[in-house]
Each structure stands twice: as structure tokens, then as C-alpha cells.
Design a protein around this motif. Structure first.
Motif, PDB file in Angstrom:
ATOM      1  N   PRO A   1       3.522  24.390   1.727  1.00 48.88           N
ATOM      2  CA  PRO A   1       4.268  23.310   2.384  1.00 48.88           C
ATOM      3  C   PRO A   1       5.020  22.469   1.351  1.00 48.88           C
ATOM      4  CG  PRO A   1       1.965  22.703   2.198  1.00 48.88           C
ATOM      5  CD  PRO A   1       2.054  24.129   1.688  1.00 48.88           C
ATOM      6  N   HIS A   2       6.038  21.760   1.827  1.00 49.34           N
ATOM      7  CA  HIS A   2       6.802  20.868   0.949  1.00 49.34           C
ATOM      8  C   HIS A   2       6.103  19.502   0.908  1.00 49.34           C
ATOM      9  CE1 HIS A   2      10.127  18.952  -1.087  1.00 49.34           C
ATOM     10  NE2 HIS A   2      10.142  18.005  -0.132  1.00 49.34           N
ATOM     11  N   PHE A   3       5.761  19.027  -0.273  1.00 49.22           N
ATOM     12  CA  PHE A   3       5.037  17.759  -0.435  1.00 49.22           C
ATOM     13  C   PHE A   3       6.007  16.600  -0.596  1.00 49.22           C
ATOM     14  CE2 PHE A   3       3.071  14.494  -3.152  1.00 49.22           C
ATOM     15  CZ  PHE A   3       2.009  14.154  -2.341  1.00 49.22           C
ATOM     16  N   ASN A   4       5.710  15.504   0.140  1.00 46.35           N
ATOM     17  CA  ASN A   4       6.492  14.262   0.010  1.00 46.35           C
ATOM     18  C   ASN A   4       5.512  13.104  -0.137  1.00 46.35           C
ATOM     19  OD1 ASN A   4       7.856  11.743   0.917  1.00 46.35           O
ATOM     20  ND2 ASN A   4       9.615  13.122   1.148  1.00 46.35           N
ATOM     21  N   ALA A   5       5.481  12.485  -1.312  1.00 47.17           N
ATOM     22  CA  ALA A   5       4.496  11.441  -1.610  1.00 47.17           C
ATOM     23  C   ALA A   5       4.604  10.262  -0.647  1.00 47.17           C
ATOM     24  CB  ALA A   5       4.670  10.961  -3.053  1.00 47.17           C
TER      25      ALA A   5
ATOM     26  N   LEU B   1       0.822  -1.211   0.000  1.00 50.60           N
ATOM     27  CA  LEU B   1       0.000   0.000   0.000  1.00 50.60           C
ATOM     28  C   LEU B   1       0.854   1.260   0.000  1.00 50.60           C
ATOM     29  CD1 LEU B   1      -2.828  -1.003   2.505  1.00 50.60           C
ATOM     30  CD2 LEU B   1      -3.109  -0.520   0.071  1.00 50.60           C
ATOM     31  N   LEU B   2       1.940   1.227   0.756  1.00 52.19           N
ATOM     32  CA  LEU B   2       2.826   2.389   0.824  1.00 52.19           C
ATOM     33  C   LEU B   2       3.464   2.664  -0.538  1.00 52.19           C
ATOM     34  CD1 LEU B   2       4.043   4.551   2.656  1.00 52.19           C
ATOM     35  CD2 LEU B   2       5.832   2.919   3.285  1.00 52.19           C
ATOM     36  N   ALA B   3       3.887   1.606  -1.212  1.00 54.43           N
ATOM     37  CA  ALA B   3       4.483   1.769  -2.538  1.00 54.43           C
ATOM     38  C   ALA B   3       3.452   2.267  -3.540  1.00 54.43           C
ATOM     39  CB  ALA B   3       5.084   0.442  -2.998  1.00 54.43           C
ATOM     40  N   PHE B   4       2.229   1.688  -3.458  1.00 56.67           N
ATOM     41  CA  PHE B   4       1.162   2.102  -4.373  1.00 56.67           C
ATOM     42  C   PHE B   4       0.849   3.583  -4.206  1.00 56.67           C
ATOM     43  CE2 PHE B   4      -3.474   2.775  -4.812  1.00 56.67           C
ATOM     44  CZ  PHE B   4      -3.602   2.578  -6.181  1.00 56.67           C
ATOM     45  N   GLY B   5       0.643   4.030  -2.977  1.00 56.71           N
ATOM     46  CA  GLY B   5       0.318   5.442  -2.738  1.00 56.71           C
ATOM     47  C   GLY B   5       1.459   6.368  -3.120  1.00 56.71           C
ATOM     48  N   THR B   6       2.685   5.969  -2.847  1.00 53.08           N
ATOM     49  CA  THR B   6       3.841   6.810  -3.189  1.00 53.08           C
ATOM     50  C   THR B   6       3.914   7.033  -4.698  1.00 53.08           C
ATOM     51  OG1 THR B   6       5.042   5.988  -1.259  1.00 53.08           O
ATOM     52  CG2 THR B   6       6.334   6.987  -3.039  1.00 53.08           C
ATOM     53  N   ILE B   7       3.700   5.983  -5.467  1.00 53.58           N
ATOM     54  CA  ILE B   7       3.759   6.094  -6.934  1.00 53.58           C
ATOM     55  C   ILE B   7       2.623   6.986  -7.451  1.00 53.58           C
ATOM     56  CG2 ILE B   7       3.518   4.803  -9.091  1.00 53.58           C
ATOM     57  CD1 ILE B   7       4.877   2.450  -7.627  1.00 53.58           C
ATOM     58  N   VAL B   8       1.380   6.699  -6.941  1.00 52.97           N
ATOM     59  CA  VAL B   8       0.223   7.459  -7.432  1.00 52.97           C
ATOM     60  C   VAL B   8       0.372   8.946  -7.136  1.00 52.97           C
ATOM     61  CG1 VAL B   8      -2.247   7.852  -7.076  1.00 52.97           C
ATOM     62  CG2 VAL B   8      -1.386   5.528  -7.353  1.00 52.97           C
ATOM     63  N   PHE B   9       0.745   9.291  -5.917  1.00 55.29           N
ATOM     64  CA  PHE B   9       0.788  10.717  -5.553  1.00 55.29           C
ATOM     65  C   PHE B   9       2.087  11.395  -5.994  1.00 55.29           C
ATOM     66  CE2 PHE B   9      -2.304   9.005  -2.404  1.00 55.29           C
ATOM     67  CZ  PHE B   9      -3.402   9.720  -2.867  1.00 55.29           C
TER      68      PHE B   9
ATOM     69  N   THR C   1       1.546   9.293   1.931  1.00 57.68           N
ATOM     70  CA  THR C   1       0.893   7.975   1.936  1.00 57.68           C
ATOM     71  C   THR C   1       0.972   7.325   3.314  1.00 57.68           C
ATOM     72  OG1 THR C   1       1.521   7.694  -0.385  1.00 57.68           O
ATOM     73  CG2 THR C   1       0.828   5.716   0.810  1.00 57.68           C
ATOM     74  N   LEU C   2       2.130   7.466   3.946  1.00 47.24           N
ATOM     75  CA  LEU C   2       2.288   6.895   5.283  1.00 47.24           C
ATOM     76  C   LEU C   2       1.344   7.545   6.277  1.00 47.24           C
ATOM     77  CD1 LEU C   2       3.868   4.880   7.029  1.00 47.24           C
ATOM     78  CD2 LEU C   2       5.594   6.655   7.387  1.00 47.24           C
ATOM     79  N   ASP C   3       1.149   8.890   6.112  1.00 43.86           N
ATOM     80  CA  ASP C   3       0.217   9.608   6.984  1.00 43.86           C
ATOM     81  C   ASP C   3      -1.210   9.115   6.794  1.00 43.86           C
ATOM     82  OD1 ASP C   3      -0.390  11.341   8.964  1.00 43.86           O
ATOM     83  OD2 ASP C   3       0.003  13.177   7.839  1.00 43.86           O
TER      84      ASP C   3
ATOM     85  N   GLN D   1       1.301  15.798   6.870  1.00 45.75           N
ATOM     86  CA  GLN D   1       1.080  15.833   5.423  1.00 45.75           C
ATOM     87  C   GLN D   1      -0.410  15.774   5.081  1.00 45.75           C
ATOM     88  OE1 GLN D   1       3.476  15.621   2.585  1.00 45.75           O
ATOM     89  NE2 GLN D   1       4.718  16.611   4.146  1.00 45.75           N
ATOM     90  N   GLU D   2      -1.155  14.865   5.698  1.00 47.21           N
ATOM     91  CA  GLU D   2      -2.559  14.668   5.347  1.00 47.21           C
ATOM     92  C   GLU D   2      -3.377  15.934   5.559  1.00 47.21           C
ATOM     93  OE1 GLU D   2      -6.313  11.713   6.518  1.00 47.21           O
ATOM     94  OE2 GLU D   2      -4.420  11.580   7.598  1.00 47.21           O
TER      95      GLU D   2
END
Length: 539
Positions: free
Chosen positions: A480-484, A458-466, A488-490, A500-501
Motif C-alpha cells: 500500500p501507499h503510505f501517507n503519514a 497531535l496531527l502535526a506531531f504524528g505526521t512528523i514522527v511517522f 495519523t488522522l486515522d 491506513q491504520e
């Protein structure tokens, strides 16, 4: 009795009595001397029973320095030998004699009685006390042998005895007391019921090679029998009819090695509540056509069914319910035809063999410390699933605890996972759905690496998508500085925040992706917590 009225053979016996000498009236021809030929014997071989009674109750004084006794061979005893309530202080020894009427020794006090190779139309010795041996070796008794309430201070020898009273009591020995051994071996046979309920034997009880026939009822009825040493029903022992040892106590071991028991559609061997101080052997060719029950039995040593053949297809072929034994050797010669009931038994060492597991088992409440062989969890689970009563949690917990005690933690977890899956099959649809999710996600907490795989996925999926499509910022005045990855972890974390969320609001399909990750994180968190709770409770 007037000595002048005695016949020549009676006078011989009368004169021999004071010194205890033997009188032999046989012809020397084995065929003619068989007691079955007695109706053809002449007057020279006939002795009236009243003459024996007179001698036994003191009509003649013993010769000084000698032991008086009635010792007679090859005679036909006419009339009734009635010694009821008499006190007899001399031995009685009759060999190869034939009786026209059944002797009556009820409530008599006898010295020692030897009726060897005789033929009798019954023998009534109820309540008799024999201060010595009762020796009936090789005799044939029709109409019943009654020893109920008798007390024998020596040996009761019925080796080779043939008893016949079809449909009745071949041997009635309720509450019999024998202070030494009882021998019913070497060709002992009974047509009719052999009864020993409440009997007490101070030595060994031996039915080796005996043949008992009473197919419509009990071949051997020995409930509450108390034997100080060993009991042998082996060496070719055959019983057509039920063998009942319910509530019996054996101070040594009980052997049914090679025995053949037959009571179709009934209980061939009823040993419920039996107590044995050492071992029980129903092994090495032991065959039972009918149920075998040891329910509630207590065996201090081993209960062995190695090489046994058990058959009772329509019901419980072997009941070991509530049995307590140090070791159970359950390795029959072939599969038990019928149900094997081990429910609530307590066994220290259970030794079995996968090739001969019965198709139907009852295992709920079974307690054991060690299994031999332990086998892999997959094989033992096949054993558990033969339980004809369906799912019950206790057998799984017991098997898992056994594996953990052996240091086989992985097998223990596999058993508990199988328990959860089998339980799910008994639940309603909502619980089945929840259980299925727990199984797929974390294996009910028994597969922790599966949860880590889902998290990483799930973490990998969300990181790629965002990373491909950054979500919009909620406060346009704030940059703010965005970190995919951390975003996703948030989303995945059901509690707490990485900052982040709260700063971003995805739209369109990406909003659905974010909500899916949030929901998955919540469900995954709950299942992980459930798994952790199980792990902690196991510790």
C-alpha cells in the motif's frame, strides 16, 4: 349636680358650656402656666373632673342655635374624669391643663377630643369611638396611653407628644382604627414600647423626627399594621430598640430616609413579609446597628439602600431572602458589616456597586433579569465567589443567562467555565482528574478553539514522527501507499477508518507513540462530544 356647690372657675365653665365659649384660667405668665407647675396653682384654677363629666353627659342643655362644648384652658383637673361607656355628643377641648388622675374614656362614644399641651398621668381610651379628631398635640403623658381597639373617624394628632412609661407600653394601640392621618412627628418622643399591631390607618402614618426609646425590647411594634397611604419614619427618626413591621401593608411608600435604628446583637428593623405598593427607602444616611430583615417582603417598586450604613458583624446584617421587588438599589455608603442574604429573592433590576460589595453573600436561588452595571465576567465572578455557603450551581447559571440576554455570549461562556471549575473543587479525586483533562483539552466545551489546537498539534506531531520513520507493513505481499498525515488522522479518529491504520504496525517506541495518539484521540473525542452536548443544551 347642684349648681350652688360650684366654685367660681367651675361656675364660669358651667355658664360658658351652652354656647361653647372658651374659659381661660391661665395667668398669662408662660412659666407659671406650664402644666408642670400645676401643683402650685391655687383654687382659682382648679376644676373638679365630676363637673366636666356632668357637662359632657348632658347636665346642661345647649343654647338654641349654638354648639355646646367644654372648652377650658389652664386648669388643674382634680379627681377622676371617668367617661367609661358614656355617650358624649359635644366636643371636649382642654388646653394646657393638668390632670391629677388619668382620664378614663374606655368604650365611650365621643364627639371630638382635644387635649393640647396637657399633662396627664395616663390616658385610658381602650375601645373608644371618636366621631371626629383626637388631638393630643404637645401633651405629656406618663403611665401609658391606651388606644387599643379605639376607632377614630378623623385625625389622630400626637405631634410633639411626650410619652413615658419605661419598661412598659408608652402607647398601646393594638387594633386601633384611624380613618384619616396619624401624626407622631415634630418632637414626638416615647420612653417605652410603642405598639400598633393590627392597627389600620386610612391615610398617612407620620413618625417624622420622632424619637423612640426602649432599648431592652421593641421601640416600635407594628406587626400587621395596615396603612392606606404613606409611612414616614424619616427626617431624623431615631429608634433605640427594635422596629417591627412584620406582615405590615403600606398602600403608598415607606420612608426610612436618614433614620437611625439601634438594636445591637438583635434585629434593628424586622420588615419580614411586608407589602408595599410603591417604594421603600432605607437610604441617604439610613443607619442600622443590628440586623435589617425584609425576608419575604413584596415591594411593587424600588427597594433602595443607597447611602445606607448597615452593621451586624456576627450575623446577617441585611436579609432580602425571598424578597420580590421591581428594583433593588443596593449601593450603601460603605461595605455592609455582616452577611447580605439574597437567597431566593426575585428582582427585575439589581443595581449594585463593586466597591461596596459585602465580604459575605448568600446568592443561591437569586433571580434577576438585569444587572446594573453588568461588569465583565471576571468581576462578577468575584461577586459570586463571596457566597459564604460555598459552591452552588444556580448563581452561575443565572449570571450566564443574564449575559446571554444582553448579547454578551463570551462572558456567559466564561461564567459557565468558572462554574465547572469551581464545581471540580468539591468533587472526589477521580472526578477531579477527569474534569482537569476536560478543562485542559476543551475548557469543558466552552473553549472550542482549544480542542482544535490540540487536534492540530497531535496531527502535526504524528505526521512528523511517522514521516521520519514509516511503520512496518502488516501484509508483506501487499504494497500500500503510505501517507503519514492520513495515517495519523486515522489514528486520531475514534470511529471510522481511512484505510491506513489497518495496513501498518509500528514497533518499539513508535508503537507507544501510535497508542498515545489513539488514546488521546479517544479522550479528545469524548470531551468534544461533551462540549457539543452542553452547547446544544444551552441553545
Amino acid at each position: 349636680m347642684n349648681i350652688e356647690d360650684l366654685t367660681p372657675p367651675e361656675r364660669l365653665l358651667w355658664e360658658a358650656f351652652p354656647s361653647g365659649e372658651s374659659v381661660d384660667l391661665s395667668s398669662g405668665d408662660p412659666a407659671l402656666d406650664d402644666p408642670g407647675y400645676a401643683p402650685h396653682w391655687g383654687h382659682d384654677r382648679m376644676v373638679r373632673a365630676e363637673v366636666l363629666v356632668a357637662l359632657l353627659v348632658g347636665a346642661v342643655e345647649p343654647e338654641p342655635g349654638r354648639v355646646a362644648a367644654v372648652r377650658l384652658s389652664g386648669a388643674r383637673i382634680t379627681g377622676s374624669l371617668n367617661l367609661g361607656h358614656a355617650e358624649v355628643r359635644v366636643p371636649l377641648a382642654l388646653t394646657a391643663c393638668s390632670f391629677d388622675e388619668a382620664p378614663h374614656l374606655y368604650w365611650a362614644s365621643m364627639n371630638s377630643v382635644h387635649l393640647m399641651g396637657c399633662r396627664l398621668p395616663g390616658l385610658v381610651a381602650s375601645g373608644t369611638r371618636v366621631d371626629g379628631h383626637l388631638w393630643l398635640e404637645g401633651s405629656r403623658i406618663t403611665g401609658g396611653l391606651w388606644l387599643d381597639g379605639a376607632h377614630i373617624t378623623g385625625i389622630l394628632n400626637m405631634s410633639g407628644v411626650q410619652l413615658s412609661n419605661p419598661g412598659g407600653d408608652a402607647l398601646l394601640a393594638d387594633r386601633l382604627t384611624v380613618e384619616a392621618n396619624v401624626y407622631c412627628d415634630q418632637g414626638f418622643a416615647a420612653n417605652g414600647e410603642v405598639r400598633l399591631p393590627g392597627a389600620r390607618v386610612g391615610g398617612q402614618l407620620i413618625f417624622r423626627k420622632a424619637r423612640l426609646h426602649n432599648p431592652s425590647g421593641a421601640a416600635l411594634y407594628a406587626s400587621r399594621l395596615d396603612v392606606a397611604a404613606n409611612v414616614f419614619c424619616d427626617g431624623g427618626f431615631v429608634a433605640e430598640g427594635e422596629v417591627r413591621l412584620r406582615g405590615a401593608r403600606v398602600g403608598g411608600y415607606l420612608s426610612f430616609v436618614g433614620a437611625q435604628l439601634s438594636a445591637p446583637e438583635r434585629t434593628a428593623l424586622n420588615a419580614d413579609d411586608l407589602t408595599v405598593e410603591t417604594d421603600v427607602y432605607c437610604s441617604d444616611g439610613f443607619t442600622a446597628h443590628g440586623a435589617v430583615s425584609f425576608s419575604g417582603a413584596h415591594v411593587t417598586g424600588q427597594l433602595s439602600l443607597r447611602g445606607a450604613h448597615l452593621r451586624h458583624e456576627q450575623g446577617t446584617a441585611l436579609s432580602l431572602q425571598r424578597v420580590q421587588a421591581e428594583e433593588l438599589l443596593l449601593r450603601p455608603a460603605d461595605k455592609i458589616a455582616g452577611t447580605t442574604d439574597l437567597s431566593y429573592a426575585r428582582i427585575n433590576l439589581l443595581r449594585d456597586e463593586a466597591a461596596t460589595w459585602p465580604d459575605r453573600l448568600q446568592l443561591d436561588g437569586l433571580q434577576y433579569e438585569t444587572l446594573e452595571p453588568p461588569l465583565a465576567a471576571r468581576e462578577r465572578l468575584a461577586w459570586l465567589r463571596r457566597d459564604s455557603d460555598g459552591y452552588a450551581p444556580q448563581p452561575y447559571e443565572r449570571l450566564a443567562a443574564t449575559y446571554r440576554a444582553l448579547g454578551l455570549d463570551a462572558d456567559g461562556r466564561s461564567v459557565l467555565l468558572a462554574k465547572a471549575r469551581d464545581r471540580r473543587r468539591t468533587q472526589g479525586i477521580p472526578l477531579k482528574v477527569v474534569g482537569f483533562l476536560q478543562d485542559v483539552l476543551v475548557g469543558y466545551g466552552y473553549r472550542p478553539f482549544r480542542a482544535a489546537s490540540w487536534l492540530v498539534g497531535l496531527l502535526a506531531f504524528g505526521t512528523i514522527v511517522f514521516s521520519i520513520h514509516n511503520p512496518g507493513v502488516l501484509d508483506t505481499g501487499h504494497k500500500p501507499h503510505f501517507n503519514a498525515f492520513f495515517y495519523t488522522l486515522d489514528l486520531l479518529l475514534p470511529i471510522g477508518s481511512l484505510g491506513q491504520e489497518a495496513e501498518y504496525a509500528p514497533s518499539g517506541i513508535y508503537m507507544w507513540v501510535a497508542n498515545f495518539i489513539v488514546a488521546a484521540g479517544l479522550v479528545l473525542g469524548l470531551t468534544v462530544a461533551a462540549g457539543a452536548t452542553r452547547a446544544l443544551s444551552r441553545e
